[in-house]
Scaffold this active site. Structure first.
Site: not given
Length: 382
Positions: A124, A159, A243, A340-341, A367
């Protein structure tokens, strides 16, 4: 948490969906992420598995069942096994209602069989370079010329746009009327003048193709007008609620997956001579993200039932969309922190979930716009 909105038929469908994703998607995630799109083959296989267009009537290959619980399951199981990146939710939840509820009989005969079996990938096209969440600002035009409309303009952030065979396009048919002069058209990618531009290089959702689309004097048969002339804005507003609920469904599914991955990690990771899961800070974090996810799931499940009952309002959809997606990113961020890493490494699924989750607060209406919709509905002005 236990969920009581599904029955045996839904759980059987869930098993089919999970098996499909595990077999046909999970092994190819890294390949698809690298190339920026999935294959057409996986769409055809999804159609054969019954995961596409189930709302369509049986004469077109669907199940003839309008039950948003099936839509939710398709999204949930994709995330449950780490197979994110296939644009089925856009196809089913966003484009699907336009074809099954707005299309006339001739349009349904032409497009729904391919929509259901996966040979006609859909998209769309609303957003433009200068018009995102503000639909009324679109500049793409469609001028009547005999038995055709001549389409000119550009769309972006579409999309499924790179692979799409059929695109629902919003265009101004009566520019002087502002948002009251928008109409929708079914545009085939094979029409002369239709051009798919570059495949956009996104932060996340890298295997879910997103593209720019250009229309240069594209002649669209008048019979491809979708719905009523100059009523496109109304049609869009009617379908946008679902949606936005889809964004919330994806949000919760992503949160659940992140908690699953993080739970396994903290159980096995050692730090300062003890298990990461033995630390109070870890337990508190995990308790917080679980509580947020449980609350979000309960609200989303309620809204799914509201859709089925035909009671989902624009403001309810906006509220659940912005609240859940805000919670989603917080949960993903806190889960990633516990890695962590390793959480910053692209090879770890938690990193992909975090990257993919960022767009949730932007698409289907930012939002900020969602808050505006809810605030206006509260009638706060004296």
């Amino acid at each position: 948490m236990d969920r009581n909105i599904f029955d045996e038929e839904h759980e059987s469908f869930r098993e089919v969906a999970r098996a499909f994703y595990e077999k046909e998607c999970v092994p190819y995630v890294e390949e698809w992420e690298a190339q920026g799109h999935v294959t057409r083959e996986v769409w055809r296989k999804a159609g054969a598995a019954g995961l596409l267009g189930f709302e369509a009537d049986e004469q077109y290959g669907g199940l003839g069942v309008r039950d948003y619980r099936f839509n939710a399951i398709v999204a949930e199981e994709m995330y449950a096994v780490g197979a994110v990146g296939v644009g089925f939710t856009t196809h089913n939840n966003v484009v699907g209602p336009y074809l099954t509820r707005l299309a006339n009989e001739d349009q349904r005969k032409r497009y729904l069989p391919g929509f259901v079996d996966g040979t006609c990938i859909s998209a769309i096209a609303i957003s433009e370079p200068d018009a995102g969440s503000d639909v009324a600002r679109i500049r793409t035009t469609a001028k009547r010329d005999g038995e055709e409309y001549v389409l000119n303009g550009a769309k972006t952030f579409i999309t499924n746009g790179y692979l799409a065979d059929l695109v629902v396009v919003a265009a101004k048919t009566s520019p002087d009327l502002g948002h009251r002069g928008i109409s929708l058209f079914l545009v085939e990618a094979s029409y002369p003048g239709f051009k798919c531009g570059r495949k956009l290089d996104k932060i996340g959702l890298r295997s879910r193709d997103t593209a720019e689309l250009f229309f240069d004097d594209v002649r669209v048969p008048a019979e491809n007008l979708l719905g009523e002339l100059d009523r496109g804005f109304y049609h869009l507003m009617t379908n946008l609620a679902e949606e936005r609920l889809t964004a919330a469904i994806v949000g919760v599914a992503s949160m659940r997956r992140a908690i699953e991955l993080t739970t396994e990690h903290v159980r096995n990771r050692k730090v300062f001579g003890a298990g990461l899961g033995d630390l109070q800070a870890t337990r508190f974090t995990m308790a917080d993200v679980l509580a947020d996810t449980m609350a979000a799931q309960a609200w989303v499940d309620r809204m799914i039932l509201e859709v089925n009952a035909g009671h989902l309002s624009a403001e309810d959809a906006a509220a659940v969309k912005f609240w859940v997606t805000e919670r989603q990113f917080d949960v993903l961020d806190r889960c990633l922190q516990l890695f962590g890493g390793y959480g910053y490494m692209n090879e770890y699924e938690i990193a992909r979930l975090w990257r993919d989750g960022r767009v949730q607060r932007i698409y289907a209406g930012s939002n900020e716009v969602m808050r505006e919709i809810v605030g206006r509905a509260m009638k706060l002005s004296g």
